[in-house]
Design a protein around this motif. Structure first.
Motif, PDB file in Angstrom:
ATOM      1  N   PHE A  51     -10.245   1.141   2.569  1.00 49.19           N
ATOM      2  CA  PHE A  51      -8.678   0.368   2.808  1.00 49.19           C
ATOM      3  C   PHE A  51      -9.587  -1.605   3.074  1.00 49.19           C
ATOM      4  O   PHE A  51      -9.357  -2.236   2.809  1.00 49.19           O
ATOM      5  N   ASN A 108       0.877  -1.354  -0.133  1.00 48.18           N
ATOM      6  CA  ASN A 108      -0.042  -0.364  -0.041  1.00 48.18           C
ATOM      7  C   ASN A 108       0.777   1.337  -0.056  1.00 48.18           C
ATOM      8  O   ASN A 108       0.306   2.216  -1.224  1.00 48.18           O
ATOM      9  N   THR A 166     -10.634  -1.150  -0.843  1.00 46.50           N
ATOM     10  CA  THR A 166      -9.108  -2.461  -0.990  1.00 46.50           C
ATOM     11  C   THR A 166      -9.336  -4.066  -0.837  1.00 46.50           C
ATOM     12  O   THR A 166      -8.912  -4.491  -1.921  1.00 46.50           O
TER      13      THR A 166
END
Lengths: 297, 345
Positions: free
Chosen positions: A205, A96, A209
């Protein structure tokens, strides 16, 4: 050229293109695999003469009742259970960070992938120095945090942690590459939309993600489980070629190696290999099954 | 909410994508930003949403200066051309996600999401994933997601471009209906003049980052102030002829059209296809019929005038065939004269 010749060519040509691959597959994968399977049933098999005493499950019974093997199985299990999740978790963070559009990010990307092109043995020797109780870098850093020196190498009970730390470091770059490529496949528009709605970075996230990356995470878990289950070469540089400082850290592959090259007991080595194969096979199948439930779209 | 643009300019290096826009969008209107691709219409939309920062000028929502306000604080809803629905979430989750971010309780946000789904007519598809929806359904979900936070402005960036022709017609009526039901100020980007003409209260016509004309669709069509406006709107397109005006006649390659104008100069004559009458005695000019096409209820006529082809519609009484010369008369409405800079005279 007549029509018939032409169609004959059409059939032969693809076979010619495919043949090198099949040739290699048969000689280096299929034949050894079948041979190992056959040898595993032959008790007291002699490679040179091809003679054996008995055909049966004797080798398997011996291996499965052997304390050393069970210990190796336990060590390998602990190694996999710690190394795979820790490295995946760390790789997720690093991937990331490396996916950010920052100046000089290419430099960091190179730095993180560098271990991939170095030899594990050479790096292992460096780690051995770093793990040294008296003058190693790791204990030095710990001393700044007021932690007394840890006997990484010379106290047998600590050996497994030493191996795990080295192992995590070893598979990290490869894991980061896989996860980074997965991250880069996520359409940035999803992030734009979520940010427009005021989503925090953590929310994005966790809700965007991770779910969209889950197929890649699943792949990473499978690949790393298989590769860490075969832990063996990592032992050599750190423990001077022995499985732990007091021969206490046998892993399954080291056990197989020991039976084969040192004890010259091919039948039992083959049986242990087949057992390892079956365990990995079952693990992979169950992981694939779990991954199917993970798949969101 | 009223949107006010004051001298808004966007530069990408030296290139002016949007050049000095001063405009007001009234509350509750559906406004189309229309223009050919690359004219800066999406850039303008993204500046209103806050995704792209403004180089010069200011943007106001009512009296509030939002020029430097982050997009998430502007109370806007955005719909992208490819919808950008989260592929791993169901329709219900997609629609309610903006409220999840706002930490609205699950029961409440799902109730609101169902309400929105009913508005856009996807309430039977709540458990589906985006991949299981048609383009039009995805579009509806994207609109519901943009509307659930009750935004003050709804921004749509080429929302119909990914749909096939029939769905496009259906969805543009749907967008109009949803806009009228919610009365939310809506700004809609498109390059399709027919789309813009059919649904908007007002059209902002742009070219190369410059504002051409803003008005109601019919006003733009009937009273274009620039040559570009007259050529961009209308299907079949307007006929334009570049020539000189000399004492009662417009001349093109020595061929004349009788015209009422005041100064002798170089002009462009623009004639809407429907602005040509057939008159064998009292004609303004003559041309030869090149082709006749029957398209549905209308018959299109191609006329050879010198080396140009002019388009007009045939009438039922017209008993001329291909190859015949006919007399033509210009109507008052639908005939425009532009100077050599493209401005209306």
């Amino acid at each position: 050229m007549s029509r018939q010749q032409f169609s004959l060519n059409n059939k032969i040509e693809p076979i010619l293109y495919l043949s090198p691959f099949f040739f290699g597959l048969i000689i280096w994968t299929l034949y050894p695999f079948i041979n190992v399977l056959l040898i595993s049933f032959k008790e007291n098999y002699n490679l040179l003469t091809g003679s054996y005493k008995n055909l049966g499950l004797g080798n398997y019974i011996y291996v499965l009742n052997n304390l050393k093997f069970l210990n190796a199985l336990r060590n390998t299990g602990i190694y996999v259970i710690f190394t795979v999740p820790i490295s995946t978790f760390l790789a997720l963070i690093f991937a990331n960070l490396l996916n950010q559009k920052l100046k000089g990010i290419a430099l960091f990307q190179t730095a993180y992938f560098l271990p991939l092109v170095t030899s594990a043995t050479a790096i292992g020797l460096v780690w051995k120095l770093m793990f040294n109780t008296n003058f190693g870098a790791i204990n030095q850093i710990l001393s700044y945090l007021n932690i007394s020196p840890i006997h990484w190498l010379d106290y047998p009970k600590n050996n497994i942690y030493t191996l795990i730390i080295f192992g995590v470091w070893n598979i990290l770059p490869f894991t980061i590459i896989l996860l980074l490529s997965g991250l880069q496949n996520i359409n940035p528009l999803y992030y734009t939309v979520a940010k427009l709605d005021g989503a925090s970075d953590f929310k994005i996230f966790r809700r965007i993600t991770i779910p969209l990356l889950s197929p890649t995470i699943g792949l990473v878990l499978i690949i790393n489980t298989i590769s860490t289950s075969k832990v063996y070469s990592e032992l050599f540089p750190i423990f001077s070629g022995r499985p732990g400082i007091a021969d206490n850290l046998y892993t399954v592959v080291y056990y197989i190696y020991d039976l084969f090259y040192v004890k010259w007991d091919l039948g039992k080595a083959a049986a242990a290999s087949v057992i390892l194969f079956l365990i990995l096979f079952a693990l992979t199948l169950s992981q694939l099954q779990i991954q199917k439930k993970w798949k969101h779209y | 909410m009223q949107v006010n643009l004051k001298n808004v300019t966007k530069k990408f290096n030296d290139f002016k994508a949007v050049n000095n826009f001063t405009l007001t969008f009234e509350e509750g209107e559906l406004i189309c930003l229309l223009g050919p691709s690359g004219c800066g219409k999406s850039t303008l939309l993204n500046m209103i949403s806050g995704i792209i920062p403004v180089t010069e000028g200011k943007i106001f929502f009512d009296d509030r200066d939002v020029t430097n306000l982050a997009p998430q604080h502007r109370e806007i809803g955005l719909v992208f051309q490819n919808y950008a629905l989260y592929p791993h979430m169901s329709v219900l989750e997609n629609i309610s996600f903006p409220l999840e971010i706002k930490k609205v309780e699950k029961k409440e946000r799902e109730a609101l999401a169902v309400e929105m789904a009913k508005l856009v007519k996807v309430d039977t598809l709540l458990d589906r994933k985006p991949a299981e929806l048609s383009g039009g359904q995805q579009q509806r979900v994207a609109i519901a997601r943009a509307l659930i936070k009750k935004p003050k402005i709804l921004l749509l960036d080429e929302p119909l471009s990914n749909l096939d022709a029939r769905l496009r017609l259906e969805m543009r009526e749907e967008i109009r209906r949803i806009q009228q039901e919610t009365k939310v100020t809506t700004i809609f980007v498109t390059h399709d003049q027919e789309e813009a003409m059919s649904i908007s209260d007002k059209i902002v016509l742009m070219k190369d980052g410059v504002l051409m004309q803003v008005d109601k669709p019919q006003v733009l069509y009937d009273n274009p102030l620039k040559e570009f406006v007259s050529t961009f709107l209308g299907n079949p397109p307007i006929n334009t002829i570049k020539g000189n005006y000399n004492n009662g006649f417009f001349e093109y390659n020595n061929q004349k059209i009788k015209l009422n104008y005041h100064t002798n100069e170089e002009i462009t004559l623009a004639i809407r296809p429907e602005a040509i009458d057939f008159d064998e005695e009292n004609y303004d000019f003559k041309a030869v019929i090149k082709e006749r096409f029957k398209i549905g209820k209308e018959e299109l006529l191609m006329l050879q005038f010198n080396d140009l082809l002019l388009r007009t519609y045939a009438t039922d009484e017209l008993n001329k065939n291909v190859g015949d010369e006919i007399g033509l008369k210009l109507k008052n409405k639908g005939v425009f004269i532009f100077d050599n800079k493209g401005d209306r005279k």
